[in-house]
Each structure stands twice: as C-alpha cells, then as structure tokens.
Motif scaffolding. Sequence first.
Motif: not given
Length: 367
Positions: A120-138
């Motif tokens: 939410i904070a990233i989008l509200a600032a007009g920037a692009t969120p990039v998601v890094a996958p996790e391993t074993g929920y970590c």
Amino acid sequence: MSDNRPVAKPGIDDIAIYVPGKSSVPRGVQLYKLSSNESPIGPSQSAINAYAQSAGHLESYPDGSATALREAIGDVHALNPDNIICGNGSDELLALLANAYLGPGDEAIYSEYGFLVYRIAILAAGATPVVAPETGYCANVDAILQRVNAKTRLIYLANPNNPTGTYLPINEVRRLHGALPKNVLLVLDAAYAEYVRQNDYEAGIELVSASENVVMTRTFSKIFGLAALRIGWAYGPTRLIDTINRIRGPFNVNAAALAAATSAIRDRDHIERSIAHNNLWLEKTRKALMALGLEVTPSIGNFLLVHFPPVEGKTAEEANRYLTARGYVLRGVGGYGLPNALRMSIGSEQANLGVISALGEFLGSDN
Ligand SMILES: *Cc1c(COP(=O)(O)O)cnc(C)c1O
C-alpha cells in the motif's frame, strides 16, 4: 485529458484496501479477538496511569518533537535520541519512508508473504511494487537480490515477518545489506523484536548505526499493548531522520500516546511478564495444533500461521466460520495469498485452550 471529476494519482485507486483483523462474533457469545496480534496481557499499569493523567491537559498541543519519549527510547536501547523519530503507529513511518524515497518509475521490493502495508505504501507513493518469492514461508535473500536493478530504491523486510512468524538471522540480513547498492534503502520492520529469544536474531540496531542506508522501525502496538494509541518509532541515520522530519505532520503523535509510551518502555517487569506468557503459550499452542494434525509454521512472534488441508469440510475458511461462531476470531490471510491458512494471535490461556479444543472438535466432526 478532460476528466469531469477529480481523479487520484496513477496507482492510488489500484490499491486493495487493508482489511484489519475482525472483531465481531454472534450476539451473546464471548469474544476472543485473536486477529490483530494484540497483547493478551494489556499495557503496563504505569502507562495507563500516564495516559489518564494526560486527560488533564487536552487543550495543549503535544510536544511535536516527542523529546521525552525519544530520550526514554534512547536510554533503554542505548541510542542517540537525535536518530529516533516517532510516528502515529509504525505504519505512519513506513508510509512516510515511501513518500520520501519513492516516486513514479521507482521500484520497491518486499517478500511474497510480507506485511501488506508495504504494498500500500509503495503504490500510494506512485512507485512499482516488486515481490520476491519466499522459501518455506520465509524471506529469501537471494530472491530479493535477484530483483534489485537500477530502478530499485527501497526494500521492506519485516523481521520477524507478519503473518508468517518466520525470520532471517542477522547474518542473512547483513548479507542482504552488503550486496545492496548504497542508494537503496533497507527498511527493517522489527515490530515483534521484543518477543524474540533466538541468539542469531538482531533487530538491526548495529546495522543502522554502521550504515547510511538502513532504518529500523518499532512499535508500541504489540508487546507494549498500546495499539489503540497508535505509536511507533524509527531509528535511522541522521540524514534520513532529517528528511522524514520535514514531511511528517508537526504534531503527528498525540499527547496521550507520548505519555503512555514513555512510561511503558521503562516498565521492564511488564515486558518480562508479556514475554514469559508468550514463550509459554506460543510453544504449547503450536504443539497442540500440530498434535491435531495441522501444519503450523514455526514462529518467533506472538502469533502462529496455521495451515488447513484443502479438503471440503476442513478448509481454513470453514475452520474460520466454526471458530467465529464460538467466539474465537482469527485472521484470514487470503489477502496475503494464503487461502489455506489462518493466523492466530497468542491470547490468554483461556483463549488459546478454547481454540485448541474447538479445532479438535472441528477436525474430528463430519461438519
Ligand atoms: C503490527 C505490525 C506493525 C505495527 O504497526 P503499528 O502501526 O505500529 O500499529 C508493523 N509491522 C508489522 C509487520 C506488524 O505486524
């Protein structure tokens, strides 16, 4: 472009609204709210007293620079108060960091099951969120580093993370920081740090002290039991604190919150009692749920991520309905991409035992 009504900046209306933990159960049923990681112990009595005293001065603006609280935090953690900033919950600080350092065209990274406030904070600032996958929920340091490029400006890392309860040992956090370009800000959100006992964990204070591009955020909402007052803080490099001070509201933290937090952080007995309760029940509850055949992600916070089988009659959604009908409100985490799990905050003894027993009935029955 001729719009016939005011239109928000690009990205803003794409934000999925944050859904807080629920707190309603059927009428007449006793509520056990285990959906927002609130403290079952409640706040320190001295904090309650300080809060009550603040009622005598409601006509006065609060101390906009939060001097007494920053000094108390500085005392307790051996930090220079000049490098501390207080916020209306750490959520405000997380958003101010995005506002200060991110704009259109910039990228910011968070991990797959990372705290949703970051997106939410990233989008509200007009920037692009990039998601890094996790391993074993970590969180996975290599996966984060693989996504760093010339556009990357900021990385949010909750350590331990909510809603998974997992963490990165400090050597992994150091490895992440060591591989980052110097112009990328690493935000270490240590909302649950007070609960952690693991020897290989550090909230990141030394890393902040030794670098120009790391900031740590903390909160009074969790172990201190002051979620209602909205108060958090950050420790960061001088330049960063100076920057955030320019864009925050001049009186962003209210007087009652300042008074209560200043007392709370000095009440070591209360903190110890809260830690002891959590240690005992985090372990007991996890073991009991596993004995029911449920998979429970190992957690170092004050909550557990409980996984349900995707089998009709036994799903997370059905478990959630079953528990809610009996007064136990957990947190659905479908919004985090975890539709088969529920997050359970560690509650009072009665609440924890109640959930364990209700889930035993739920799993055993042919509902
Ligand atoms: C609860 C929580 C916070 C605290 O938010 P406040 O705004 O201080 O109440 C921050 N980060 C994470 C990961 C949390 O779970």
